[in-house]
Design an enzyme around this catalytic site. Structure first.
Site, PDB file in Angstrom:
ATOM      1  N   ARG A  88       0.892  -1.176   0.000  1.00 20.13           N
ATOM      2  CA  ARG A  88       0.000   0.000   0.000  1.00 20.13           C
ATOM      3  C   ARG A  88       0.918   1.211   0.000  1.00 20.13           C
ATOM      4  NH1 ARG A  88      -5.237   1.378   3.607  1.00 20.13           N
ATOM      5  NH2 ARG A  88      -6.062   0.076   1.938  1.00 20.13           N
ATOM      6  N   ASP A 132     -17.633   7.147  -0.805  1.00 17.67           N
ATOM      7  CA  ASP A 132     -16.380   7.032  -0.040  1.00 17.67           C
ATOM      8  C   ASP A 132     -16.158   8.360   0.681  1.00 17.67           C
ATOM      9  OD1 ASP A 132     -14.011   6.042   0.956  1.00 17.67           O
ATOM     10  OD2 ASP A 132     -12.949   6.012  -0.942  1.00 17.67           O
ATOM     11  N   ARG A 144     -13.237  -8.778   1.696  1.00 16.96           N
ATOM     12  CA  ARG A 144     -11.832  -8.455   1.399  1.00 16.96           C
ATOM     13  C   ARG A 144     -10.974  -9.696   1.659  1.00 16.96           C
ATOM     14  NH1 ARG A 144     -10.000  -3.236   1.616  1.00 16.96           N
ATOM     15  NH2 ARG A 144      -8.078  -4.208   0.879  1.00 16.96           N
TER      16      ARG A 144
HETATM   17  N1   CP Z   1     -11.092  -0.147   2.631  1.00 18.39           N
HETATM   18  C1   CP Z   1      -9.810  -0.208   3.048  1.00 18.39           C
HETATM   19  O1   CP Z   1      -8.875  -0.373   2.255  1.00 18.39           O
HETATM   20  O2   CP Z   1      -9.676  -0.151   4.402  1.00 18.39           O
HETATM   21  P1   CP Z   1      -8.300   0.090   5.172  1.00 18.39           P
HETATM   22  O3   CP Z   1      -7.799   1.477   4.782  1.00 18.39           O
HETATM   23  O4   CP Z   1      -8.655   0.003   6.621  1.00 18.39           O
HETATM   24  O5   CP Z   1      -7.323  -0.954   4.758  1.00 18.39           O
END
Ligand code: CP
Length: 308
Positions: free
Chosen positions: A107, A225, A294
């Protein structure tokens, strides 16, 4: 070896096989405790590096639990604590990590970091969110829609608010899974033209409708979002809120969609800003299934990446 970098870069048949695999693995667990391993442990003896340069709850926990359920082990790394955050190049980091681990999930902020990591790694790389896209989230969202309502192909999905990275991956999914997509929000926050054109190029209906009530007419799924993303400066907060207030998802807006419309939000949510609690906790909301999925979707993605 397959990288999972973005939905528009992945073959539609492979995407479909991942959704089917995720659903099968979920069904096979049949509600057994989260810590319990699966009957099949295809990641036995494998090590997965999970790198986070931004905060996370769902991505971090669902990847970690998913790897363990499949018999593998994880190493959760924070970008700032690695040499990556102190001048070592991404290419060198990719080469070194490839000597230790079987799979890398990252990420990060810039898409270029993900791309360079994938270019120089000799193990698969998964996109756990960049400033531009969030493909793992949308794989879970497609799975969740189909779990509740059957095939998503031909359905109308309406994105309300900021045309951000999650919206971008929804547009990619619209093209690859064949559903219609409407964006409603203020012009400065429109999705990137490149992503709109990608979806349109796949022959589906892609519309921008400024009036949110007109946009959700006939909607099978309404999605929103946060109004300020992780990579946005907090200094824009007030301006964003003023711009997006007419695009709050509330009961009045949901009532303008189909009676059996579903509501999704990738979370975390800011209750009473982009969505009211009445909608989040109401009869149309499938947000907790979305969060759970997820786990299942990413297990399928990891298996596809490793070919196991
Ligand atoms: N939706 C999502 O990616 O949540 P996090 O930021 O908690 O990983």
């Amino acid at each position: 070896m397959n990288h999972f970098l973005d939905i528009h870069l992945t073959d539609p048949a492979a995407l479909r096989s991942m959704i089917e695999s995720a659903s099968a693995m979920k069904a096979a667990r049949n509600g057994r405790g989260l810590a319990a391993p699966d009957d099949e442990t295809p990641l036995a003896g494998r090590m997965v590096a999970l790198i986070f340069e931004k905060p996370s709850t769902r991505t971090r926990v669902s990847f970690d639990v998913g790897v363990r359920q499949m018999g593998g082990q994880t190493m959760v790394l924070s970008g700032s604590e690695m040499q990556l955050g102190h001048g070592e190049t991404i290419a060198d980091t990719a080469r070194v990590l490839s000597r230790y681990v079987d799979l890398i999930m990252i990420r990060t902020y810039e898409e270029s970091v993900l791309q360079e990591l994938a270019e120089y790694a000799s193990v698969p790389v998964i996109n756990g969110l960049t400033n531009r896209t969030h493909p793992c989230q949308i794989m879970a969202d497609v799975m969740t829609y189909e779990e509740h309502r059957g095939p998503i192909a031909g359905r109308k999905v309406v994105w309300v608010g900021d045309g951000n990275n999650v919206c971008a991956s929804f547009l990619h999914a619209a093209g690859q899974f064949g559903f219609d997509f409407t964006f409603t929000g203020p012009p400065p926050l429109d999705p990137e033209v490149e992503w709109l054109e990608f979806a349109r190029g796949k022959g589906i209906a892609v519309e921008i409708v400024r009036d949110p009530f007109a946009a959700v007419e006939g909607a099978d799924l309404v999605v929103t979002d946060t109004w300020v993303s992780m990579h946005d400066s907090q200094s824009i907060r007030e301006r964003r809120h003023n711009m997006l207030r007419p695009y709050q998802v509330n009961e009045r807006l949901m009532a303008a969609a189909k009676p059996d419309v579903l509501f999704m939000h990738c979370l975390p949510a800011h209750r009473e800003d982009e969505v009211t609690s009445a909608v989040m906790d109401g009869p149309h909301s499938v947000i907790w299934d979305e969060a759970e999925n997820r786990l299942h979707a990413q297990k399928a993605i990891m298996r596809w990446c490793l070919g196991v």
